[in-house]
Design a protein around this motif. Structure first.
Motif, PDB file in Angstrom:
ATOM      1  N   HIS A 272     -34.932  -4.394 -29.156  1.00  0.00           N
ATOM      2  CA  HIS A 272     -34.689  -4.973 -30.330  1.00  0.00           C
ATOM      3  C   HIS A 272     -34.459  -4.082 -31.617  1.00  0.00           C
ATOM      4  O   HIS A 272     -35.621  -3.125 -31.638  1.00  0.00           O
ATOM      5  N   LYS A 277     -34.138  -7.649 -35.932  1.00  0.00           N
ATOM      6  CA  LYS A 277     -34.504  -8.291 -34.747  1.00  0.00           C
ATOM      7  C   LYS A 277     -33.403  -8.731 -33.918  1.00  0.00           C
ATOM      8  O   LYS A 277     -33.505  -9.252 -32.837  1.00  0.00           O
ATOM      9  N   LYS A 279     -30.683  -7.562 -30.745  1.00  0.00           N
ATOM     10  CA  LYS A 279     -30.894  -6.723 -29.553  1.00  0.00           C
ATOM     11  C   LYS A 279     -30.101  -5.405 -30.007  1.00  0.00           C
ATOM     12  O   LYS A 279     -29.321  -5.302 -31.165  1.00  0.00           O
ATOM     13  N   TYR A 351     -25.377  -7.739 -31.446  1.00  0.00           N
ATOM     14  CA  TYR A 351     -26.261  -6.387 -31.219  1.00  0.00           C
ATOM     15  C   TYR A 351     -26.249  -5.560 -32.554  1.00  0.00           C
ATOM     16  O   TYR A 351     -25.141  -5.798 -33.238  1.00  0.00           O
TER      17      TYR A 351
END
Ligand SMILES: Nc1nc2c(ncn2[C@@H]2O[C@H](COP(=O)(O)OP(=O)(O)OP(=O)(O)O)[C@@H](O)[C@H]2O)c(=O)[nH]1
Length: 433
Positions: A272, A277, A279, A351
């Motif tokens: 992460h 936080k 990914k 992400y």
């Protein structure tokens, strides 16, 4: 807030151990109690043997010393042949009275005594009349002359008693003087007891038996204190054992949970992004491969896969104009918006690729939904309020639908190209190619 480690520890083994120890304690205490009881019984039986010997000595004295003197006096006609007084001539009468005095003395001193009793089916003195249970026992002695005594634990009125019984010797000729035909019995005896009962006994029959009974609870009373002391000591040992075991178990479980939590944290950090936080890129590459494998299998619940790449416009200027900290807050807020958006979609994941560049993978969607998603994100981001930042932040985005058997690298290259085109065409827009 992380949950307390203690609340995650599995305490079931401790409850099982407690139950097991409680069971073991109950068994140990029961065994100890039984042992104490057996010891008390053994002591009491020793004491009883002395009583029996004493009683036999007494009867022996009466039969071999006292009675011959009286009979001799009768023979010499100093005492009438028909004279009879149980105080002098009845061994059972004398023994019973001596025991009665003895019992009264013991009772007066609060000492627990054996209760002596005589029982006959056909007694001269009604006081010795056997009860139905005693008649049954007397029959047992008569049916088996080899049975010299019995002792057993009997519950009388809910109380345990130790019971001992032994038969008198079978009748002999001399017994029949008083228990044969009333006509030959001493007149004094008839005068005292009448001629209704106590006669017509046969030689060889057992006429009576004597018994002793002791209340076990009274005898156990003096063993209670040591028994309670032993029970408390065993309980204390078990408690100490349990406390040490439970403490060691809790410490070990806490250590294991701590290691597991640290591993979890390490795992999280590895996959992460620290700031948002979300990914990270490493995770994207792993997840993306899995998604591509799935889509290539073309299962019925998995129709397509889309990728959107998002980039904040002029982010350098935000950093430069408002400070890096404000830039960080904006990135964090943006991460929260993406997280919230993908949460509302089935099979979507966000992400952070690095810097101000982000990516979303979505399954089972279409260009319309992608457009709506982009618009939603832009609106949410434009509406965020960051203290010290008075500029509307805009986004450029590129999106593409994954084709079958495509390589991850080619998809990312294409979506990057779409994003580049959005930037080229003036930013604040989504380009789908
Ligand atoms: N505050 C903050 N800034 C970051 C972080 N990572 C990257 N940046 C900054 O993001 C900026 C990216 O600048 P550019 O690549 O020039 O892009 P841009 O200014 O957004 O311009 P366009 O993308 O062309 O619209 C740089 O100034 C980086 O220092 C971060 O974690 N926090």
């Amino acid at each position: 807030m992380k949950p307390q480690l203690e609340s995650n520890i599995n305490k079931k083994p401790l409850y099982w151990l407690a139950a097991l120890l409680l069971m073991a304690y109950t068994i140990i205490v029961t065994v100890v109690y039984q042992q104490v009881k057996n010891t008390v019984i053994e002591n009491k039986l020793d004491e009883l043997n002395q009583h029996i010997l004493y009683q036999k000595s007494l009867r022996q004295y009466i039969n071999t010393q006292l009675k011959p003197v009286i009979y001799n006096l009768q023979k010499q006609q100093i005492i009438s042949y028909d004279y009879f007084d149980p105080h002098l001539l009845s061994a059972t009468f004398i023994a019973r009275n001596i025991y009665q005095n003895f019992d009264e003395s013991l009772d007066a001193k609060n000492m627990h005594s054996w209760k002596y009793r005589l029982a006959a089916k056909n007694p001269l003195n009604p006081i010795n009349q056997a009860t139905p249970a005693e008649i049954e026992l007397l029959n047992k002695f008569n049916n088996n002359h080899n049975l010299k005594s019995i002792y057993q634990i009997e519950t009388i009125n809910g109380e345990e008693t130790l019971y001992y019984a032994a038969p008198f010797n079978p009748n002999n000729a001399s017994c029949l003087r008083c228990h044969g035909i009333p006509k030959v019995a001493p007149k004094g005896l008839i005068e005292r007891y009448g001629s209704e009962t106590g006669f017509y006994e046969k030689i060889g029959d057992i006429r009576a038996f004597f018994s002793y009974r002791l209340k076990l609870s009274e005898s156990m009373a003096y063993a209670h204190k040591p028994f309670i002391a032993i029970s408390i000591i065993i309980f204390a040992f078990i408690m100490i054992f349990y406390a040490i075991t439970a403490w060691a178990y809790l410490v070990e479980q806490k250590r294991k949970l701590l290691v597991a939590r640290q591993q979890e944290e390490l795992e999280f950090v590895a996959h992460h992004d620290f700031l948002t936080k979300l990914k990270n890129r490493h995770c994207l590459s792993r997840d993306f491969s899995a998604q591509l494998t799935e889509i290539n299998k073309a299962t019925h619940h998995y129709s397509n896969l889309w990728v959107i790449m998002l980039d904040i416009d002029f982010f350098k200027a935000i950093n430069d104009d408002f400070g890096h900290d404000i830039g960080d807050i904006a990135l964090k807020k943006f991460g929260e918006i993406l997280q919230e958006e993908v949460k509302n979609l089935e099979h979507a994941e966000a992400y952070r690729l690095g810097g101000e560049e982000f990516l979303i993978i979505i399954r089972n969607t279409d260009a319309k939904i992608i457009n709506a998603l982009y618009t939603d994100i832009c609106e949410s981001f434009a509406n965020i309020e960051i203290q010290g930042l008075d500029r509307t932040i805009q986004l450029s985005a590129g999106a593409t639908e994954v084709q079958l058997e495509e390589h991850q690298f080619d998809i990312l290259k294409r979506v990057d190209k779409a994003l580049y085109q959005a930037k080229e065409q003036g930013r604040n827009r989504l380009i789908i190619i």
